[in-house]
Design a protein around this motif. Structure first.
Motif, PDB file in Angstrom:
ATOM      1  N   LEU A 318      10.050  38.189 100.427  1.00  0.00           N
ATOM      2  CA  LEU A 318      10.780  37.826  99.077  1.00  0.00           C
ATOM      3  C   LEU A 318      11.924  38.645  98.943  1.00  0.00           C
ATOM      4  O   LEU A 318      12.424  39.341  97.980  1.00  0.00           O
ATOM      5  CB  LEU A 318       9.812  38.438  97.963  1.00  0.00           C
ATOM      6  CG  LEU A 318       8.143  37.588  98.068  1.00  0.00           C
ATOM      7  CD1 LEU A 318       7.497  38.458  96.935  1.00  0.00           C
ATOM      8  CD2 LEU A 318       8.718  36.210  97.488  1.00  0.00           C
ATOM      9  N   ILE A 319      12.738  38.591 100.094  1.00  0.00           N
ATOM     10  CA  ILE A 319      14.038  39.548 100.130  1.00  0.00           C
ATOM     11  C   ILE A 319      15.312  38.623  99.553  1.00  0.00           C
ATOM     12  O   ILE A 319      15.313  37.504  99.837  1.00  0.00           O
ATOM     13  CB  ILE A 319      14.406  39.747 101.367  1.00  0.00           C
ATOM     14  CG1 ILE A 319      13.244  40.717 102.211  1.00  0.00           C
ATOM     15  CG2 ILE A 319      15.755  40.551 101.673  1.00  0.00           C
ATOM     16  CD1 ILE A 319      13.167  40.844 103.738  1.00  0.00           C
ATOM     17  N   GLY A 320      15.664  39.239  98.674  1.00  0.00           N
ATOM     18  CA  GLY A 320      16.918  38.799  97.886  1.00  0.00           C
ATOM     19  C   GLY A 320      18.222  39.274  98.350  1.00  0.00           C
ATOM     20  O   GLY A 320      18.430  39.764  99.419  1.00  0.00           O
ATOM     21  N   ASP A 321      19.115  39.167  97.495  1.00  0.00           N
ATOM     22  CA  ASP A 321      20.744  39.555  98.166  1.00  0.00           C
ATOM     23  C   ASP A 321      20.716  41.041  98.348  1.00  0.00           C
ATOM     24  O   ASP A 321      21.575  41.103  99.332  1.00  0.00           O
ATOM     25  CB  ASP A 321      21.547  39.209  96.687  1.00  0.00           C
ATOM     26  CG  ASP A 321      21.710  37.501  96.743  1.00  0.00           C
ATOM     27  OD1 ASP A 321      21.240  36.926  97.762  1.00  0.00           O
ATOM     28  OD2 ASP A 321      22.062  37.163  95.416  1.00  0.00           O
ATOM     29  N   ARG A 322      19.977  41.804  97.583  1.00  0.00           N
ATOM     30  CA  ARG A 322      20.086  43.258  98.059  1.00  0.00           C
ATOM     31  C   ARG A 322      19.808  43.501  99.338  1.00  0.00           C
ATOM     32  O   ARG A 322      20.113  44.209 100.075  1.00  0.00           O
ATOM     33  CB  ARG A 322      19.476  44.216  96.859  1.00  0.00           C
ATOM     34  CG  ARG A 322      20.169  44.127  95.510  1.00  0.00           C
ATOM     35  CD  ARG A 322      19.732  45.260  94.680  1.00  0.00           C
ATOM     36  NE  ARG A 322      18.478  45.434  94.551  1.00  0.00           N
ATOM     37  CZ  ARG A 322      17.813  46.337  94.552  1.00  0.00           C
ATOM     38  NH1 ARG A 322      18.207  47.528  94.885  1.00  0.00           N
ATOM     39  NH2 ARG A 322      16.515  46.497  94.297  1.00  0.00           N
ATOM     40  N   GLY A 323      18.483  42.957  99.626  1.00  0.00           N
ATOM     41  CA  GLY A 323      17.659  43.039 100.904  1.00  0.00           C
ATOM     42  C   GLY A 323      18.749  42.673 102.064  1.00  0.00           C
ATOM     43  O   GLY A 323      18.986  43.065 103.202  1.00  0.00           O
ATOM     44  N   ALA A 324      19.441  41.457 101.622  1.00  0.00           N
ATOM     45  CA  ALA A 324      20.283  40.992 102.608  1.00  0.00           C
ATOM     46  C   ALA A 324      21.457  41.754 102.902  1.00  0.00           C
ATOM     47  O   ALA A 324      22.005  41.849 104.165  1.00  0.00           O
ATOM     48  CB  ALA A 324      20.820  39.485 102.107  1.00  0.00           C
ATOM     49  N   GLY A 350      24.373  37.513  99.106  1.00  0.00           N
ATOM     50  CA  GLY A 350      23.423  38.133 100.365  1.00  0.00           C
ATOM     51  C   GLY A 350      24.143  37.584 101.495  1.00  0.00           C
ATOM     52  O   GLY A 350      24.634  38.212 102.563  1.00  0.00           O
ATOM     53  N   ALA A 351      24.418  36.164 101.591  1.00  0.00           N
ATOM     54  CA  ALA A 351      24.927  35.579 102.776  1.00  0.00           C
ATOM     55  C   ALA A 351      26.589  36.130 102.932  1.00  0.00           C
ATOM     56  O   ALA A 351      26.714  36.298 103.997  1.00  0.00           O
ATOM     57  CB  ALA A 351      24.944  34.117 102.677  1.00  0.00           C
ATOM     58  N   GLN A 352      27.105  36.352 101.846  1.00  0.00           N
ATOM     59  CA  GLN A 352      28.430  36.689 102.165  1.00  0.00           C
ATOM     60  C   GLN A 352      28.562  38.048 102.555  1.00  0.00           C
ATOM     61  O   GLN A 352      29.236  38.335 103.434  1.00  0.00           O
ATOM     62  CB  GLN A 352      29.134  36.673 100.599  1.00  0.00           C
ATOM     63  CG  GLN A 352      29.624  35.452 100.364  1.00  0.00           C
ATOM     64  CD  GLN A 352      30.190  35.269  98.849  1.00  0.00           C
ATOM     65  OE1 GLN A 352      29.771  36.276  97.946  1.00  0.00           O
ATOM     66  NE2 GLN A 352      30.719  34.258  98.460  1.00  0.00           N
TER      67      GLN A 352
END
Lengths: 501, 740
Positions: A318-324, A350-352
């Motif tokens: 369940l990883i979101g932008d912060r994990g990314a 996150g992708a950025q």
């Protein structure tokens, strides 16, 4: 001779038939050693009974011995054989192996029982054949290739896995695993565990045989459902290279309860400490474990500046932008080669951040962002990053709601980049124009070998043509691999064949 | 390329793939997009198949056209392509499921999000409305408190209850709605699960199918490849066999040809042989006849020979007899000779023994003589040593005696001079001047200065120049030297330096290397030494000759023809002198002296010239030095040879001046002075006599005075004696004694 034979035949009618048989073979039995040897042992009683005829004694004796149908040299086993048998029988109490000659060792190993306690065999026997037998006895299906081709390693890895799978915190004695540690520490390189059982609650203790069922009956008020702490085990295994964990419960059936599938903070912290202390770890996988942003960050923080880590797999979490973002930081602070964040909740920011890390990274080879939702913003950022990156070979962006703008940028990347060999853009909304642009980019590319555009609204014609280009690239790569020196000449030779198609 | 009609006529093995593809998600899928996708895939697969077929055909055509490329390679390539395609298609087929599920999942997510959003909106609206309603109810409670009439209150309570019930109903409705939704979701979840399990089943099925088909295809291809290989092998075998047969046939034909040829040849040879045989037979017959004739002739000759043989035999027998006689005689003579030989051998032995004895004797003699000789040599050496020793001692003694005598003589002379001086100053009252004679200053035996060797001079010279005594050699009378006073030391030195620098080739290279660390002067000295030894310059004279020669040469170069002439005259004279000189030493000595004189004169002349032109040896060009040296050596060589013998006498002292010296010493006081002294002597004698007389007289006088005093003392004695006092009349009273 003839006389004695006849006399003996007359004297002892019971043996007459035998003696007549023997007549033909007497010529062969001239040596006296055989009869002498077996004289006292085989026929002492009849010899006494026939003593009244002293003149014929010797010949008679011979005759009788020669007739003994059971006598044979093969009956007496060799002393070495006897010794080996004994050693095999008493191997558990007195293991003797290294002192023997190689052929004897082989013999012993071939006859040892696979049920011997591991404390005896673990560090003594290296023979693959023995461990093959052990494995075959315990498990019907064995993929030795998954364990580096070593049966011994396979045995210990699967044994340990088995123990871990059925470990119930608070109920099972931790010594079960810790006792095994000194035996298997030199052989285990990979720990793959796909379930961790939660501790058993009070009603469960009444019937401890059925752990998985009992675990589900607990109330919601229990906050700590911590699982087995891997710290000691990981610290003890000196050659551990791969850690593949799933915090999950299998076969819970109707006892399903959300609480069963909890990856608690304590679990997370202890796991982070364990992998931080393990400097030999190369591959770390933590999948299907409901790892959210905070836990992912805890784990990634412990992996920063890890000396050898090469692969990180956090898919199906369940990883979101912060994990990314944490993963992006890890990219620039480690030698990570493979990063898998498939089926998470990474979005454009996150992708950025990942793209920003990727732009100057020189280690990462494979990036998997399947089934996220990075959308065009993230896709464009990644495409920009790929314009400067010279290392990434595999990129999976399937199912990310990408559309035409990303395709335009990617087509530019395709024209420039010479390291990418595989791109997956399936399940996106590339659209007809995007497909055309990708085709344009593909026409300038000579290195891409795989380009997946299924179910992405691309015109069939452009998909087909892209397939053609990929085919040409594959052929060229193959020729290059076969004979790098004649690369140029083969290209020209292959030219007409491709053009015809 | 791709007409729609052609879709129908695809080959059967392609249909397999198609059928598997028809089983793709499209069949089970509800999603229209997926169905579309599946159709597309099918079309793509057909296209692929079509293309592959065309390619295969093309390849076949090519195979036929290019027979030289191996069939197996073709087959391999073809199979590889086919299999690669198959694998690709298969993996695509299998992964299609995953992709489809992915898309479905995405769609689900999107829908879910939408529903979630709507739900939240709805809930928010609901919350708002219910809040409003709740607010209304609570406000009404306030109103209710003001109501006093129970009916009203009851009414109001009823309405409130109604309102509350409405609110509760609303909420319940919402809850039931949500529960309904949850139920549908659950149903959907179950459905999804089912579908997923279906998908998984499908996936497994496909995978199995794929595995099977791939295995089949691989097997097929393997079979094809093997077949191709086999065909190729058979072809190769056939072609090779053909080739082999052809070769064998050719070989056989050739063999046959060879055989016939050989037969023909054999026949030919047989014919030839026959012919040859006949010819040979004929020849044989003729030869036989001829030979028989020869045999007859030879037999005749044999008879003749036999006769001769008989004759010879007789003759030989006679000879034998004679020889036997001779033999006897010879034996007699032999014995005689033997005896003689024995006798002679005896004598020879005697002589030998004698000879040996003699040799021994002589050896002994020789030994004794050699011993004698050695002892004599030793003696001689000792004698020489003694002689040298004695000569030294003699020299020393001579010197000592000389010095002693000289000292004695000088003492005498000084005494004489003293006497003379005393005489002059005291007696004659004249001033005395000491006579000055050369011999008075001489100390030690008179001898000529020993000739110094050239190197010594050079050394001295160098020393002088080093000390920078610019004074002339004349200031130090003995050290610088009789001969070339005219030439300045510096000039000489410069010339020598020049020589040293230019004629380095005369110095051994080993020496040069040794010289390197030395000082400049020492270096020059040693180099000059080496050069002199090479040139043959030994004595002082030679050195100065050399220096002069240099100067002359320069003068020769510079000055007028007159001078050249004089020089040449001098040389001419020299040459004539040399010619006249025969063998005698005396003459040679004279000649050398003459030469010396000549050179002196020349040097004098030179000096004059030097005065005219300021002497600078640098005028002599360094390049000329070698020429000069050559000329000098040529000139020096001839006199050099004859000079060796007289040099032996060099050590003998010249004592001609000794007597003169001693004579001179005797005549220090001239005769006039002696005469003077004689006259003075006589006069002084006379004076002496007078003085002696006076002395005698003085003596007498003094003795008388003594007598007088003695007498006075006696008198005093007497007077002072006791007797006088005993006397009546003391003489003291009588006598007047003068008292002291």
């Amino acid at each position: 001779m003839q006389d004695t034979v006849t006399t003996s035949a007359l004297l002892d009618p019971s043996h007459s038939s035998v003696s007549t048989q023997d007549k033909s073979s007497t010529g062969g039995h001239t040596s006296s050693t055989g009869p002498q040897l077996s004289k006292p042992s085989i026929t002492p009683v009849p010899a006494k009974s026939r003593n009244p005829h002293p003149g014929a004694n010797f010949h008679r004796m011979r005759r009788i011995i020669a007739e003994d149908p059971e006598w044979s040299l093969a009956i007496v086993p060799l002393l070495t054989e006897l010794c080996i048998q004994h050693i095999i029988r008493n191997f558990q109490k007195n293991p003797i192996l290294k002192q023997m000659l190689p052929e004897h060792q082989q013999k012993v190993l071939n006859h040892l029982s696979p049920d011997l306690p591991l404390a005896v065999t673990a560090n003594l026997i290296d023979n693959e054949n023995y461990w093959l037998r052990c494995c075959m006895q315990r498990w019907p299906v064995c993929h030795v290739a998954h364990h580096g081709g070593s049966w011994k390693r396979m045995f210990f890895e699967r044994h340990l896995e088995n123990l871990l799978k059925h470990f119930i915190p608070g109920t099972t004695d931790p010594a079960v695993i810790l006792d095994l540690l000194p035996l298997c520490r030199n052989y285990v390189r990979r720990v793959h565990v796909d379930q961790f059982l939660p501790p058993v609650r009070l009603p469960a203790q009444l019937r401890p045989g059925d752990q998985s069922d009992s675990g589900s009956e607990g109330e919601m008020e229990e906050p700590t459902v911590d699982h087995y702490q891997l710290g000691d085990l990981v610290a003890g295994l000196s050659h551990l290279e791969e850690l593949d964990l799933v915090y999950d419960v299998k076969d819970c059936g109707m006892n399903f309860e959300w609480n069963l599938f909890l990856f608690t903070y304590r679990d997370c912290h202890s796991l982070a400490a364990a992998i931080k202390a393990c400097h030999t770890l190369k591959i770390f996988k933590l999948t299907r474990s409901k790892v959210d942003d905070d836990k992912a960050r805890i784990i990634i923080r412990s992996l920063l500046d890890h000396p050898v880590l090469e692969e990180l797999d956090l898919s199906h979490n369940l990883i979101g932008d912060r994990g990314a973002r944490g993963a992006a930081k890890l990219l620039s602070h480690s030698r990570l080669r493979v990063l898998n964040l498939a089926n998470n909740q990474v979005r454009a920011p996150g992708a950025q951040s990942l793209a920003h890390a990727l732009a100057h990274n020189t280690n990462l080879i494979s990036l998997n962002l399947r089934l996220n939702c990075i959308e065009d913003e993230g896709g464009q950022a990644l495409a920009h990053a790929l314009q400067t990156n010279k290392c990434l070979t595999t990129l999976h962006l399937g199912g990310n709601e990408l559309s035409e703008p990303t395709a335009t940028l990617l087509s530019q990347v395709l024209a420039i980049n010479t390291t990418l060999t595989s791109i997956n853009l399936s399940c996106n909304h590339i659209g007809l124009d995007g497909g055309k642009q990708l085709l344009e980019g593909m026409s300038d590319n000579k290195t891409l070998l795989e380009f997946d555009l299924r179910l992405s609204d691309v015109a069939q014609e452009s998909e087909y043509l892209i397939g053609q280009a990929l085919y040409a690239n594959r052929e060229a790569a193959r020729q290059r691999a076969l004979n790098p020196s004649h690369f140029m000449s083969t290209i020209t030779a292959n030219g007409p064949e491709n053009s015809v198609g | 390329m791709n007409p729609p009609g052609s879709l129908a006529d695809v080959d059967p093995n392609l249909d397999e793939h198609l059928s598997t593809q028809i089983l793709a998600p499209s069949v089970h899928s509800d999603n229209p997009q997926e169905r579309i996708q599946a159709r597309r895939l099918r079309i793509a697969a057909r296209l692929e198949a079509r293309r592959r077929e065309a390619l295969g055909e093309y390849l076949d055509g090519k195979k036929e056209s290019e027979e030289d490329q191996s069939k197996s390679y073709k087959q391999k390539e073809e199979s590889r392509l086919k299999l690669a395609k198959l694998l690709l298609c298969g993996t695509e087929l299998v992964t299609n499921i995953q992709v489809a599920i992915d898309t479905r999942e995405i769609h689900r997510r999107v829908e879910e999000e939408e529903i979630k959003r709507q739900r939240i909106e709805k809930l928010e609206n609901e919350v708002k409305t219910s809040q409003d309603k709740f607010d209304e109810i609570t406000s009404k409670w306030e109103e209710g408190k003001q109501k006093r009439i129970p009916q009203e209150l009851w009414e109001m309570l009823n309405t409130q209850q109604l309102h509350c019930a409405g609110l509760l109903e609303d909420k319940n409705k919402l809850i039931s709605e949500l529960q309904q939704e949850l139920k549908t979701k659950d149903d959907q979840y179950v459905k999804d699960l089912k579908k997923q399990s279906d998908d998984i089943c499908l996936l497994l099925e496909r995978m199995e199918q794929q595995v099977k088909s791939v295995m089949k295809a691989f097997r097929e291809e393997l079979y094809h490849i093997e077949k191709a290989f086999e065909v190729e092998r058979q072809e190769l075998l056939a072609s090779n066999k053909k080739k082999w047969e052809r070769a064998l046939q050719a070989h056989n034909a050739k063999e046959l040809e060879y055989l016939t040829n050989r037969m023909k040849k054999v026949e030919d040879y047989e014919k030839q042989l026959n012919r040859q045989r006949i010819r040979d037979c004929e020849e044989y017959n003729t030869i036989k006849i001829k030979l028989e004739q020869d045999v007859q002739i030879l037999e005749q000759q044999l008879q003749q020979r036999k006769a001769i043989y008989q004759l010879n035999q007789e003759k030989l027998e006679y000879n034998l007899q004679v020889l036997k006689k001779r033999d006897e005689e010879s034996t007699v003579i032999k014995s005689q000779q033997k005896r003689k030989i024995n006798r002679l051998r005896d004598t020879l032995n005697n002589l030998r023994s004698k000879y040996a004895k003699q040799i021994k004797q002589f050896q002994e003699e020789n030994q004794s003589l050699t011993l004698d000789y050695q002892s004599l040599v030793l003696q001689f050496k000792e004698l020489q040593k003694a002689m040298r020793h004695f000569a030294l001692i003699d020299d020393k003694k001579f010197r000592e005696i000389w010095l002693m005598n000289e000292e004695e003589a000088k003492d005498l002379i000084t005494r004489a001079f003293d006497v003379d001086r005393i005489i002059h100053t005291h007696h004659l009252g004249l001033p005395w001047t000491a006579p000055d004679f050369w011999f008075l200053k001489n100390v030690g035996p008179i001898s000529q200065q020993p000739q110094k060797s050239a190197t010594q001079i050079v050394e001295e010279m160098l020393m002088h120049t080093e000390e920078e005594e610019a004074e002339e050699a004349a200031s130090e009378p003995e050290s610088y030297l009789d001969l070339p006073k005219q030439i300045s030391e510096k000039t000489t030195k410069r010339i020598l330096m020049l020589l040293c620098d230019e004629s380095g080739f005369l110095v051994e290279s080993k020496l040069l290397s040794l010289l390197l660390p030395l000082e400049q002067n020492e270096c020059y000295l040693l180099r000059l030494d080496a050069i002199f030894s090479a040139l043959g310059i030994e004595s002082e004279d030679d050195l100065y000759k050399l220096v002069n020669f240099f100067l002359k040469y320069r003068a020769h170069r510079l000055s007028s023809s007159l001078q050249i002439k004089s020089c040449s005259q001098a040389s001419m004279e020299k040459a004539s002198m040399e010619e006249t000189s025969t063998g005698s030493e005396l003459e040679l000595a004279e000649q050398t002296e003459m030469e010396g004189e000549k050179e002196e004169s020349l040097v004098e002349g030179e000096k004059e010239e030097e005065e005219e032109t300021p002497p600078s040896p640098w005028v002599i060009h360094p390049n000329d030095v070698v020429k000069i040296l050559e000329a000098f050596v040529m000139g020096l060589k001839k006199p050099r040879d004859s000079r060796a013998p007289p040099r032996v006498q060099k050590n003998v002292r010249n004592n001609s001046k000794d007597s003169e010296y001693w004579q001179a010493l005797t005549t220090v006081i001239p005769s006039s002075k002696q005469n003077l002294w004689d006259a003075l002597y006589t006069a002084l004698e006379k004076y002496h006599i007078v003085l002696t007389q006076r002395a005698k007289l003085l003596q007498e006088n003094s003795s008388l005075e003594q007598q007088n005093t003695e007498l006075q003392v006696l008198l005093q004695q007497y007077l002072n004696s006791k007797i006088n006092s005993e006397l009546q009349v003391p003489p003291t009273q009588v006598l007047r004694v003068p008292k002291k």
